[in-house]
Design an enzyme around this catalytic site. Structure first.
Site, PDB file in Angstrom:
ATOM      1  N   HIS A 142      30.126  37.402  68.540  1.00 52.12           N
ATOM      2  CA  HIS A 142      29.416  36.304  69.080  1.00 52.12           C
ATOM      3  C   HIS A 142      28.054  36.632  67.978  1.00 52.12           C
ATOM      4  O   HIS A 142      28.115  36.616  67.316  1.00 52.12           O
ATOM      5  CB  HIS A 142      29.486  36.877  70.254  1.00 52.12           C
ATOM      6  N   HIS A 151      37.715  35.130  53.341  1.00 51.18           N
ATOM      7  CA  HIS A 151      38.764  35.883  53.988  1.00 51.18           C
ATOM      8  C   HIS A 151      38.492  37.021  55.034  1.00 51.18           C
ATOM      9  O   HIS A 151      37.548  37.249  54.199  1.00 51.18           O
ATOM     10  CB  HIS A 151      39.842  36.639  52.871  1.00 51.18           C
TER      11      HIS A 151
HETATM   12  C1  COA Z   1      36.476  46.891  46.908  1.00 49.31           C
HETATM   13  C2  COA Z   1      38.103  46.334  45.473  1.00 49.31           C
HETATM   14  C3  COA Z   1      37.363  44.020  45.288  1.00 49.31           C
HETATM   15  C4  COA Z   1      37.750  47.319  44.352  1.00 49.31           C
HETATM   16  O1  COA Z   1      38.653  46.479  43.292  1.00 49.31           O
HETATM   17  P1  COA Z   1      39.081  46.943  41.962  1.00 49.31           P
HETATM   18  O2  COA Z   1      38.226  45.989  41.284  1.00 49.31           O
HETATM   19  O3  COA Z   1      40.276  45.934  41.545  1.00 49.31           O
HETATM   20  O4  COA Z   1      39.127  47.977  41.574  1.00 49.31           O
HETATM   21  P2  COA Z   1      39.332  49.638  41.226  1.00 49.31           P
HETATM   22  O5  COA Z   1      40.291  49.687  42.221  1.00 49.31           O
HETATM   23  O6  COA Z   1      39.584  49.341  40.142  1.00 49.31           O
HETATM   24  O7  COA Z   1      38.311  50.577  41.977  1.00 49.31           O
HETATM   25  C5  COA Z   1      37.004  50.913  41.816  1.00 49.31           C
HETATM   26  C6  COA Z   1      36.787  52.261  41.831  1.00 49.31           C
HETATM   27  O8  COA Z   1      36.259  51.242  42.857  1.00 49.31           O
HETATM   28  C7  COA Z   1      37.073  52.238  44.167  1.00 49.31           C
HETATM   29  N1  COA Z   1      37.170  51.670  44.917  1.00 49.31           N
HETATM   30  C8  COA Z   1      38.128  50.865  44.864  1.00 49.31           C
HETATM   31  N2  COA Z   1      38.040  50.100  45.845  1.00 49.31           N
HETATM   32  C9  COA Z   1      37.894  50.768  46.853  1.00 49.31           C
HETATM   33  C10 COA Z   1      36.958  50.663  48.291  1.00 49.31           C
HETATM   34  N3  COA Z   1      37.958  50.210  49.103  1.00 49.31           N
HETATM   35  N4  COA Z   1      36.580  52.386  49.200  1.00 49.31           N
HETATM   36  C11 COA Z   1      35.926  53.075  48.556  1.00 49.31           C
HETATM   37  N5  COA Z   1      36.531  52.511  46.465  1.00 49.31           N
HETATM   38  C12 COA Z   1      37.022  51.932  46.341  1.00 49.31           C
HETATM   39  C13 COA Z   1      38.552  53.341  42.977  1.00 49.31           C
HETATM   40  O9  COA Z   1      38.432  54.662  43.657  1.00 49.31           O
HETATM   41  C14 COA Z   1      37.395  53.268  41.655  1.00 49.31           C
HETATM   42  O10 COA Z   1      36.431  54.346  41.549  1.00 49.31           O
HETATM   43  P3  COA Z   1      36.451  55.649  39.981  1.00 49.31           P
HETATM   44  O11 COA Z   1      35.573  54.701  38.889  1.00 49.31           O
HETATM   45  O12 COA Z   1      35.715  56.278  40.229  1.00 49.31           O
HETATM   46  O13 COA Z   1      38.373  56.096  40.352  1.00 49.31           O
HETATM   47  C15 COA Z   1      39.599  46.864  46.176  1.00 49.31           C
HETATM   48  O14 COA Z   1      39.780  47.685  46.082  1.00 49.31           O
HETATM   49  C16 COA Z   1      39.290  46.190  48.184  1.00 49.31           C
HETATM   50  O15 COA Z   1      39.538  47.030  48.891  1.00 49.31           O
HETATM   51  N6  COA Z   1      40.081  45.127  47.826  1.00 49.31           N
HETATM   52  C17 COA Z   1      40.032  44.317  49.450  1.00 49.31           C
HETATM   53  C18 COA Z   1      41.779  44.924  49.585  1.00 49.31           C
HETATM   54  C19 COA Z   1      41.813  43.486  51.056  1.00 49.31           C
HETATM   55  O16 COA Z   1      41.287  42.649  51.868  1.00 49.31           O
HETATM   56  N7  COA Z   1      42.973  43.031  51.064  1.00 49.31           N
HETATM   57  C20 COA Z   1      44.129  43.037  52.032  1.00 49.31           C
HETATM   58  C21 COA Z   1      43.931  41.755  51.954  1.00 49.31           C
HETATM   59  S1  COA Z   1      44.864  41.171  54.190  1.00 49.31           S
END
Ligand code: COA
Length: 216
Positions: A142, A151
């Site tokens: 709410h 998104h």
């Molecule tokens: C946070 C996010 C945007 C980062 O993506 P990215 O820029 O490609 O980053 P990377 O995957 O290269 O990760 C970078 C670092 O962050 C960490 N990390 C990435 N996503 C994380 C998460 N969700 N939670 C905790 N740590 C995370 C990785 O382990 C990595 O750590 P390191 O440098 O110690 O190895 C992505 O992982 C994420 O969670 N996106 C959302 C996806 C989503 O919502 N999908 C659903 C669609 S319906």
């Protein structure tokens, strides 16, 4: 005559929308416009992939009067915003989708072209901008105010009175504590628990969520 819709973008998210639109049953689907030309002439769930965006110029000739953005997203919502603006620029009206299994309070406001997918809950007093996805199982409590092109990914939860800036992404399964602000185009990582405000263009992740060294 009912609405006739074109879907802009033919990836996985478009599958969910086709299913929703067919289940609601009020809108005819004319086809999909897709940038990947190798898919032109094919079908997605029996809906023809007609060609690229350039077909929008004379889409009225096919009886189309509305559009939906078929692109999902995992962080950057600018491509979704671009497609929304393209639909409007071509004088089509945005189709708003409320899946029959979404629960949307009559005291919530939902902007044009937004998509409330199966199992999502939008509670009383929430205000949702235009071209927002509240994905499967997402919860907007709410009095939240959610900006345009946001998104709320699968299973993400906004506790009450959260503000989310335009173009932000709340990752799958993330939780945002009540009364916080998530800045414009910020990205909250999947599974994060957000306990402090998040600045615009900032990526946060983890429990509790902390900024990653990445610019959104
Ligand atoms: C946070 C996010 C945007 C980062 O993506 P990215 O820029 O490609 O980053 P990377 O995957 O290269 O990760 C970078 C670092 O962050 C960490 N990390 C990435 N996503 C994380 C998460 N969700 N939670 C905790 N740590 C995370 C990785 O382990 C990595 O750590 P390191 O440098 O110690 O190895 C992505 O992982 C994420 O969670 N996106 C959302 C996806 C989503 O919502 N999908 C659903 C669609 S319906």
């Amino acid at each position: 005559m009912g609405d006739v819709c074109v879907i802009l973008g033919g990836g996985g998210h478009a599958r969910v929308l086709i299913d929703c639109i067919q289940m609601i049953g009020r809108t005819k689907l004319a086809g999909i416009l897709e940038y990947d030309r190798t898919r032109w002439g094919q079908e997605l769930m029996n809906i023809p992939i007609l060609g690229g965006d350039d077909l929008l110029a004379d889409i009225f000739a096919r009886g189309v009067n509305c559009f939906v953005v078929g692109l999902g997203g995992t962080g950057n919502n600018q491509p979704r915003q671009r497609l929304y603006d393209l639909g409007l620029a071509n004088h089509l009206k945005p189709l708003t989708i409320v899946h029959p299994a979404a629960v949307c309070s009559r005291w919530a406001k939902i902007g044009a072209g937004s998509q409330l997918l199966p199992g999502s809950i939008i509670n009383a007093g929430a205000v949702i901008g235009v071209n927002v996805i509240v994905n499967s199982g997402g919860i907007v409590e709410h009095d939240c105010i959610v900006g345009d092109h946001v998104h709320i990914a699968t299973g993400a939860k906004l506790a009450s009175t959260v503000r989310v800036g335009d173009g932000a992404h709340i990752g799958a399964g993330a939780t945002v504590r009540q009364c916080l602000t998530i800045g414009e185009r910020a990205i909250v990582g999947a599974g994060a628990v957000v306990v402090k405000n998040v600045l615009a263009h900032t990526v946060v992740a983890g429990v509790p969520a902390r900024p990653l060294n990445i610019v959104a």
